[in-house]
Design an enzyme around this catalytic site. Structure first.
Site, short mmCIF file in Angstrom:
data_model
loop_
_atom_site.label_atom_id
_atom_site.label_comp_id
_atom_site.label_asym_id
_atom_site.label_seq_id
_atom_site.Cartn_x
_atom_site.Cartn_y
_atom_site.Cartn_z
CE LYS A 20 14.34 32.55 22.39
NZ LYS A 20 15.57 33.18 21.90
CD GLN A 78 8.61 34.83 24.49
OE1 GLN A 78 9.38 35.56 25.12
NE2 GLN A 78 8.92 33.57 24.21
NE ARG A 89 10.31 38.15 29.52
CZ ARG A 89 10.70 37.26 28.64
NH1 ARG A 89 11.98 37.16 28.32
NH2 ARG A 89 9.83 36.42 28.08
#
Length: 744
Positions: A32, A249, A607
């Site tokens: 992004k 998220q 992650r």
């Protein structure tokens, strides 16, 4: 430059669709930031949009720096400089410096109060309202006030429904008046006052709407109520708003974030275009599939159907340990092995946990094993006492009406101005209807014979006047000296160096921190302090914990799952994966809370780039000090067995026999491991290799320790190691090839 090169079709669509409202659903690791930066470059280079007409809002200073760094390679220096890129708070602070005086309440030289400053003001408000300071905790009241401001509930709109809320309303009102008296804003005010400014002043609002033709907001799922309204208001002129978000998220509800703003966006802009950024460039298929299996249980979400082309990768390791001590030893041992194999360095590793308290045992294990680590939390550099002292002086020089800073340093270093004298100064100021700073100036004028008498004995009066003279000198220096020169003068005139250098190692460390602050100050150049002090203090006030994490740090990162947002690591250990910890016990009876806990686990998993470890303990010590049997986290049960290493997937129930904890691993000698390089494993060429010799439960005899019971067996490439519990001698870890053991 062709800004579509190396972009996938969905990213290309996000970059080239420039008109109207757009919602980009961007999964973790979906590029992004690349899409955002290329979109900005495309607008400037290919669409002839002036860079000052573009506003890009990020959620951390780190993200803003990363975006500017990438744009610097695609645009000219002047174009990059002309862009408005930053966090909501930093951008609002900049706008308020320019226009806040139109509200007629604040001056443009306002200071920004952090959490500790806010609690100090609330404590003062509680005291002035004659409330019980032990009962009405400043931190709890601050949380309520912050939540109210996030939803644009000002003091006149705060409607109490209970006695507690009625008291909070009174404290809120007094707190806000004290802020105004100090010409100070708290973090929430930066947003709320900006919203008030734009809403109440049509000419100012129109100026910003006309200036920002394209508005882009990253991490849209983490916006709160006032941030959503600010973005909507700024984009109202042209309706070119580009929102990038991922409901999966959203993990910051405790500080006001509302994932439902993504849904509100869809309702407020019914003609919006929805673009899904679904390709994950970060994680392996195994890790990504595990994350999807965890998050799919949530109902309040928009599925993004993530996929990756990075290949299957290594299986996930789920390790059951006996307790938190064995857990930390396992993590350290596994990290040592990964580094020794030569595939990873310490900086590639992260250990993540749900609560800050879990770091203690981990830190002790890292220290005992001489393994470098970086705690991404703890006391921030700018939160250390000596740093806050110096910053309080600088803030008072910048804004003399800053009552919190005045109270902090009026007797630091000690100058015979005690709490009683400070209280008298406050009461005298209130009686004269002036601020404490104005009262100090009046007292100083009395020494010149120009005012009436003040209620202070000679010793206290002299101390107060000397402090007022010191500040007058520093205020004058602000206009003539550089920021670094002002800093040096401040240290010299206050004798602060001799105050903190007390001959101890801690004192030397504190002085090193002060010198580090000086180095930070020199980055703002040699201009006059009056021109740079505002920028420096604003930068300090808005810095975040994770901003301190260096990308190339040669140490293992220890951090909470909340701090992990926006980061990535080749290897991730998620420890304490048990019911009551992750998910946390506070959320287990609340549907919304449980969904956020699941999102938090999802963030942790995503992650990881190549390797992922989960650990859970059979028993864990609670706050009572006693160990209690634990249950593996439900999130582990969501992961299908085909994604997990077979030898590590073992369910724990309360009926299982309790295995005694193994002995703590002895720290290796300093020469045994050179971190960052593969270690050399020593092996005796003459020692016969023995494997499969002993079994758990066998009774053995040792010449020195006597009889004992084998409680664990560990196979290695060159030997077998047994852990034996010897009554009266503890638990010993022995190599079978050399230990004098005999069966009984």
């Amino acid at each position: 430059m062709d800004f579509l090169t190396m972009l996938n079709p969905e990213q290309q669509e996000a970059v080239t669709t420039i008109e109207g409202p757009i919602l980009a659903l961007a999964g973790p690791g979906s590029g992004k930031t690349r899409a955002l930066t290329h979109r900005i470059a495309h607008l400037v280079k290919n669409c002839d949009i002036a860079p000052w007409h573009i506003l890009a809002v990020t959620f951390t200073n780190k993200a803003a720096r990363e975006m500017k760094s990438r744009l610097a390679t695609m645009l000219t220096d002047r174009q990059t400089y002309s862009l408005s890129v930053g966090t909501f708070h930093s951008l609002c602070a900049r706008w308020l410096r320019r226009d806040i005086e139109t509200l007629g309440i604040y001056d443009s030289n306002f200071v920004i109060y952090d959490t500790s400053d806010q609690e100090a003001i609330i404590k003062r408000a509680v005291r002035e309202l004659n409330l019980d300071e032990k009962k009405w905790k400043p931190s709890a009241i601050q949380h309520v006030i912050s939540s109210a401001k996030n939803e644009m509930i000002t003091t006149d709109k705060f409607q109490p429904r209970t006695y507690q809320e009625e008291v909070t309303a009174r404290v809120y009102e007094r707190y806000q008046k004290l802020l105004i008296e100090s010409n100070a804003l708290d973090f929430d005010d930066l947003l709320l006052v900006t919203h008030q400014l734009l809403k109440q002043n049509e000419s100012v609002r129109q100026r910003y709407q006309e200036n920002y033709i394209h508005v882009m907001v990253d991490e849209f799922q983490d916006t709160n109520g006032v941030q959503y309204e600010l973005a909507k208001m700024l984009a109202a002129g042209h309706r070119n708003i580009f929102a990038v978000g991922d409901m999966d998220q959203s993990i910051y509800s405790w500080r006001g974030a509302d994932y439902r703003n993504v849904l509100r966006f869809r309702e407020d802009y019914p003609t919006h275009k929805l673009i899904r950024l679904s390709q994950n460039y970060r994680s392996t298929e195994t890790i990504l599939n595990a994350a999807k299996q965890i998050i799919c249980k949530n109902k309040n979400r928009i599925d993004n159907n993530l996929f990756t082309q990075r290949g299957e990768g290594a299986k996930i390791e789920i390790k059951e340990v006996y307790n938190d001590e064995e857990e930390s030893q396992f993590v350290v041992s596994e990290i040592r092995n990964l580094v020794a194999d030569g595939h990873f360095s310490l900086g590639d590793m992260a250990v993540m946990y749900r609560t800050n308290a879990q770091s203690r045992v981990l830190e002790e294990a890292f220290v005992a094993n001489n393994m470098p680590y970086l705690l991404v939390r703890g006391t921030r550099f700018y939160d250390r006492k000596e740093i806050k002292d110096i910053l309080a002086y600088l803030r008072l020089i910048y804004n003399p009406e800053d009552s919190v800073s005045l109270k902090r340093i009026i007797n630091v270093p000690p100058r015979a101005i005690g709490e009683k004298t400070i209280g008298e100064l406050d009461r005298w100021a209130v009686g004269l209807r002036i601020t404490s700073w104005q009262a100090l100036q009046r007292l100083r004028n009395e020494e010149d014979g120009r005012e009436g008498e003040a209620p202070f004995p000679n010793r206290s009066r002299k101390a107060l006047v000397n402090f007022a003279e010191l500040m007058r000198l520093l205020l004058g220096a602000k206009e003539n000296f550089s920021l670094t020169e002002l800093f040096d003068m401040l240290i010299a005139r206050t004798s602060y160096q001799s105050f903190i250098k007390d001959g101890t190692e801690e004192g030397e460390g504190r002085w090193e921190n002060v010198l580090e602050l000086r180095r930070a100050i020199t980055e703002f150049g040699g201009l006059k302090a009056g021109e740079t002090l505002s920028e420096f203090l604003e930068n300090v006030a808005l810095v975040a914990d994770v901003d301190a994490l260096k990308e190339d740090a040669a140490a293992v990162a220890l951090l909470t799952l909340h701090s992990a947002k926006g980061l990535e690591f080749p290897v991730v250990f998620m420890v304490g994966m048990e019911e009551g910890i992750c998910p946390h016990s506070r959320s287990m009876q609340d549907v919304e809370g449980m969904e956020e806990e699941r999102r938090l686990a999802y963030v942790g998993v995503t992650r990881a780039k190549e390797r992922l470890y989960f650990t859970h303990a059979f028993r864990r010590r609670g706050y009572s000090g006693f160990e209690e049997t634990s249950t593996p986290s439900r999130f582990l049960g969501d992961i299908s067995l085909d994604l997990v290493q077979d030898n590590n997937r073992r369910k724990t129930t309360k009926s299982q026999a309790v295995t005694p904890p193994p002995a703590k691993a002895a720290p290796p000698p300093p020469s045994a491991t050179h971190w960052g390089q593969p270690s050399v494993r020593q092996n005796s060429a003459n020692a016969p290799v023995k494997t499969g010799v002993y079994k758990v439960g066998e009774v053995v005899h040792h010449r020195k320790y006597g009889e004992g019971t084998v409680i664990a067996v560990e196979q290695s490439k060159d030997d077998e190691y047994v852990q034996v519990a010897f009554p009266g001698n503890g638990i010993k870890k022995l190599a079978v090839s050399i230990a004098p053991l005999e069966r009984r």
